[in-house]
Design a protein around this motif. Sequence first.
Motif, mmCIF file in Angstrom:
data_model
loop_
_atom_site.group_PDB
_atom_site.id
_atom_site.type_symbol
_atom_site.label_atom_id
_atom_site.label_comp_id
_atom_site.label_asym_id
_atom_site.label_seq_id
_atom_site.Cartn_x
_atom_site.Cartn_y
_atom_site.Cartn_z
ATOM 1 N N ASN A 102 0.811 -1.216 0.000
ATOM 2 C CA ASN A 102 0.000 0.000 0.000
ATOM 3 C C ASN A 102 0.843 1.264 0.000
ATOM 4 O O ASN A 102 0.465 2.266 -0.608
ATOM 5 C CB ASN A 102 -0.917 0.017 1.230
ATOM 6 C CG ASN A 102 -2.089 -0.926 1.081
ATOM 7 O OD1 ASN A 102 -2.461 -1.293 -0.026
ATOM 8 N ND2 ASN A 102 -2.665 -1.322 2.194
ATOM 9 N N CYS A 103 1.992 1.234 0.713
ATOM 10 C CA CYS A 103 2.774 2.459 0.910
ATOM 11 C C CYS A 103 3.797 2.721 -0.186
ATOM 12 O O CYS A 103 4.173 3.860 -0.439
ATOM 13 C CB CYS A 103 3.524 2.394 2.246
ATOM 14 S SG CYS A 103 2.455 2.539 3.664
ATOM 15 N N GLY A 104 4.282 1.672 -0.809
ATOM 16 C CA GLY A 104 5.409 1.834 -1.718
ATOM 17 C C GLY A 104 5.016 1.840 -3.177
ATOM 18 O O GLY A 104 3.851 1.728 -3.550
ATOM 19 N N LYS A 105 6.053 1.954 -3.989
ATOM 20 C CA LYS A 105 5.851 1.956 -5.427
ATOM 21 C C LYS A 105 6.713 0.883 -6.080
ATOM 22 O O LYS A 105 6.228 0.041 -6.811
ATOM 23 C CB LYS A 105 6.183 3.329 -5.986
ATOM 24 C CG LYS A 105 5.760 3.542 -7.422
ATOM 25 C CD LYS A 105 6.029 4.981 -7.851
ATOM 26 C CE LYS A 105 5.571 5.205 -9.291
ATOM 27 N NZ LYS A 105 5.884 6.589 -9.742
ATOM 28 N N PHE A 106 8.027 0.934 -5.800
ATOM 29 C CA PHE A 106 8.926 -0.062 -6.372
ATOM 30 C C PHE A 106 9.936 -0.620 -5.374
ATOM 31 O O PHE A 106 10.369 -1.752 -5.504
ATOM 32 C CB PHE A 106 9.708 0.527 -7.558
ATOM 33 C CG PHE A 106 8.846 1.063 -8.663
ATOM 34 C CD1 PHE A 106 7.870 0.270 -9.246
ATOM 35 C CD2 PHE A 106 9.000 2.359 -9.116
ATOM 36 C CE1 PHE A 106 7.070 0.761 -10.271
ATOM 37 C CE2 PHE A 106 8.213 2.853 -10.133
ATOM 38 C CZ PHE A 106 7.241 2.056 -10.710
ATOM 39 N N THR A 107 10.366 0.181 -4.379
ATOM 40 C CA THR A 107 11.487 -0.197 -3.514
ATOM 41 C C THR A 107 11.201 0.121 -2.048
ATOM 42 O O THR A 107 10.223 0.798 -1.724
ATOM 43 C CB THR A 107 12.779 0.556 -3.915
ATOM 44 O OG1 THR A 107 12.597 1.962 -3.659
ATOM 45 C CG2 THR A 107 13.122 0.329 -5.380
ATOM 46 N N LEU A 108 12.111 -0.341 -1.178
ATOM 47 C CA LEU A 108 12.047 -0.011 0.250
ATOM 48 C C LEU A 108 12.120 1.497 0.460
ATOM 49 O O LEU A 108 11.438 2.054 1.327
ATOM 50 C CB LEU A 108 13.199 -0.698 0.978
ATOM 51 C CG LEU A 108 13.446 -0.289 2.431
ATOM 52 C CD1 LEU A 108 12.298 -0.735 3.321
ATOM 53 C CD2 LEU A 108 14.753 -0.881 2.944
ATOM 54 N N GLY A 109 12.941 2.169 -0.331
ATOM 55 C CA GLY A 109 13.074 3.615 -0.210
ATOM 56 C C GLY A 109 11.758 4.345 -0.390
ATOM 57 O O GLY A 109 11.521 5.384 0.238
ATOM 58 N N ASP A 110 10.868 3.826 -1.231
ATOM 59 C CA ASP A 110 9.557 4.455 -1.427
ATOM 60 C C ASP A 110 8.749 4.476 -0.133
ATOM 61 O O ASP A 110 8.081 5.456 0.178
ATOM 62 C CB ASP A 110 8.763 3.683 -2.489
ATOM 63 C CG ASP A 110 9.311 3.879 -3.890
ATOM 64 O OD1 ASP A 110 9.881 4.947 -4.152
ATOM 65 O OD2 ASP A 110 9.164 2.961 -4.709
ATOM 66 N N VAL A 111 8.793 3.383 0.613
ATOM 67 C CA VAL A 111 8.006 3.272 1.842
ATOM 68 C C VAL A 111 8.502 4.281 2.873
ATOM 69 O O VAL A 111 7.714 5.001 3.500
ATOM 70 C CB VAL A 111 8.094 1.846 2.416
ATOM 71 C CG1 VAL A 111 7.283 1.730 3.699
ATOM 72 C CG2 VAL A 111 7.612 0.830 1.393
ATOM 73 N N VAL A 112 9.817 4.339 3.057
ATOM 74 C CA VAL A 112 10.384 5.212 4.089
ATOM 75 C C VAL A 112 10.278 6.681 3.692
ATOM 76 O O VAL A 112 9.989 7.546 4.520
ATOM 77 C CB VAL A 112 11.857 4.830 4.354
ATOM 78 C CG1 VAL A 112 12.433 5.680 5.471
ATOM 79 C CG2 VAL A 112 11.961 3.352 4.699
ATOM 80 N N ALA A 113 10.494 6.974 2.402
ATOM 81 C CA ALA A 113 10.506 8.367 1.946
ATOM 82 C C ALA A 113 9.116 8.986 1.892
ATOM 83 O O ALA A 113 8.992 10.199 1.717
ATOM 84 C CB ALA A 113 11.166 8.457 0.571
ATOM 85 N N ALA A 114 8.079 8.184 2.070
ATOM 86 C CA ALA A 114 6.717 8.713 1.970
ATOM 87 C C ALA A 114 6.439 9.798 3.000
ATOM 88 O O ALA A 114 5.619 10.681 2.770
ATOM 89 C CB ALA A 114 5.710 7.571 2.124
ATOM 90 N N ARG A 115 7.110 9.759 4.152
ATOM 91 C CA ARG A 115 6.847 10.760 5.193
ATOM 92 C C ARG A 115 8.125 11.431 5.680
ATOM 93 O O ARG A 115 8.141 12.017 6.757
ATOM 94 C CB ARG A 115 6.125 10.104 6.372
ATOM 95 C CG ARG A 115 6.711 8.790 6.816
ATOM 96 C CD ARG A 115 5.984 8.234 8.010
ATOM 97 N NE ARG A 115 6.151 9.043 9.191
ATOM 98 C CZ ARG A 115 6.239 8.558 10.438
ATOM 99 N NH1 ARG A 115 6.168 7.258 10.640
ATOM 100 N NH2 ARG A 115 6.385 9.354 11.456
#
Length: 530
Positions: A102-115
Amino acid sequence: MRGDHQTLALLLFGVFVAVTLAITTWASRNRHGSAEEFYAGGRLFSPMENGFAIAGDYMSAASFLGISGVIALFGYDGLLYSVGFLVAWLVVLFLVAELVRNCGKFTLGDVVAARMRERPVRIAAGTSSVTVSVLYLVAQMVGAGSLVALLLGGTSGAAQAWTVIGVGALMVIYVSLGGMRATTWIQIVKAVLLMGGAIALTVLVLVRFHGDFDQLLRTAADRSGHGDRFLAPGLKYGGDWTARLDFISLGLALVLGTAGLPHILSRFYTVPTARAARRSVVWSIGLIGSFYLMTIVLGFGAAALVGPEAVRGSNAAGNTAVPLLALDLGGGAHSTGGTVLFAIVAAIAFATILAVVAGITLASSASVAHDLYASLRRRNAKPRSEVAVARLSAAGIGVVAIGLGLLARDLNVAFLVGLAFAVAASANLPVLLYSLFWRNFTTRGAVWSVYGGLLPALALVVLSPVVSGGPHSLFPGVDFQYFPLENPGLVSIPLGFLAGWLGTVTSHEQADEAKHAETEVRSLTGAGAA
């Protein structure tokens, strides 16, 4: 072990390589060149397809060759790998799969960088992801070298070296041309082959002992030279307190590391919804659970039928236990049945290695392009140029993995994967869980969490018996061993969590309440997910 089985196994190798290259060619013709197509296969895979692909990604050379080898050599203590790899999926199912999708797009970085502030977080997450991926790739390279050395009837350094180079070249081709679509179908084919091979060998072992599992264990214990100690804890990890702490450290790394593996996390983006991601994990747990139960039978079967001394004589780390078991079950080295079964098992193991290295290389090249490159050149990083960078980085990662694979070719592949899991659990898992569940988590906390787990884990490995100070170390002739444990997880995993907490409480930055609320709603409901 020369002659017909070599020819047959090499022929089966060739068939699998031809099939996978055909899949790659097909996938390259059907792609549109977009980042979503290259990284996530267009998010078009069903839960069952993705579940098989996840299982194919996860059941690596460490599983098929390494775990069975450790059980064959050390009995009960080798079971830790099977149990740890399996239990880890409960962490993935309940804490990670749906939320990451739900939170990401392609990578782990997407999840963390969301906020968070994107640039420092993406650079940290990308660096960690590439490091974990390269460590995991090394294990697959070592497995390939051991397998082909056995096939060619010896431990030829040249044969192992050329095998590692060949596997590296193939993985670059798979990723560069086919992207996620080709990689996924290769993993599905490999998962079916591996499950079929494991089931066949397991049935043959049980038939040999007339279905009496107790007799299998007793025979393995008698032939091990250790008697009942072979079936009790402590043969490998019970000598002293250092060994026992190593046991705990390895267990932590295996159970917590899966949720931080980049190539596993990236698989959740290939399905259209979070519900599909969760169902994918359920499918994969069924397949993986069945497989790891079978590795127990295969490991003890190798100990009972081949014998630990013969296994150790072929490969000191035990990586060739399953092919030797297949040879024995088929009727021996000079029988037609042994020749055919050995060749099939060797080809399946080689297929396993090729499929897994493709998935890992894709995940690491995605981190380089989507996190590192896009962060450093944000204004100029268009989707198509980002994909081009991902293809180029696949080649660079392949070169690094080949070099390290040649250096570490005498280590057990399951043990090498344990190191990769320790780094993933130390650097990736803390920042992932903090980002998903801690309201006050800040950018500094995220960066400190990644580096606070990554750097100690790598430093402790360098200072451990793995690298120097012992006859089985990477550099046996020198001694700069100052850390007694072979696996750093017991120390580095808590340090990763501690660094994330410390970075957050000492930061002057205020956590963005609106972004946290958005992330929370999105992670739980899927609203606005890619």
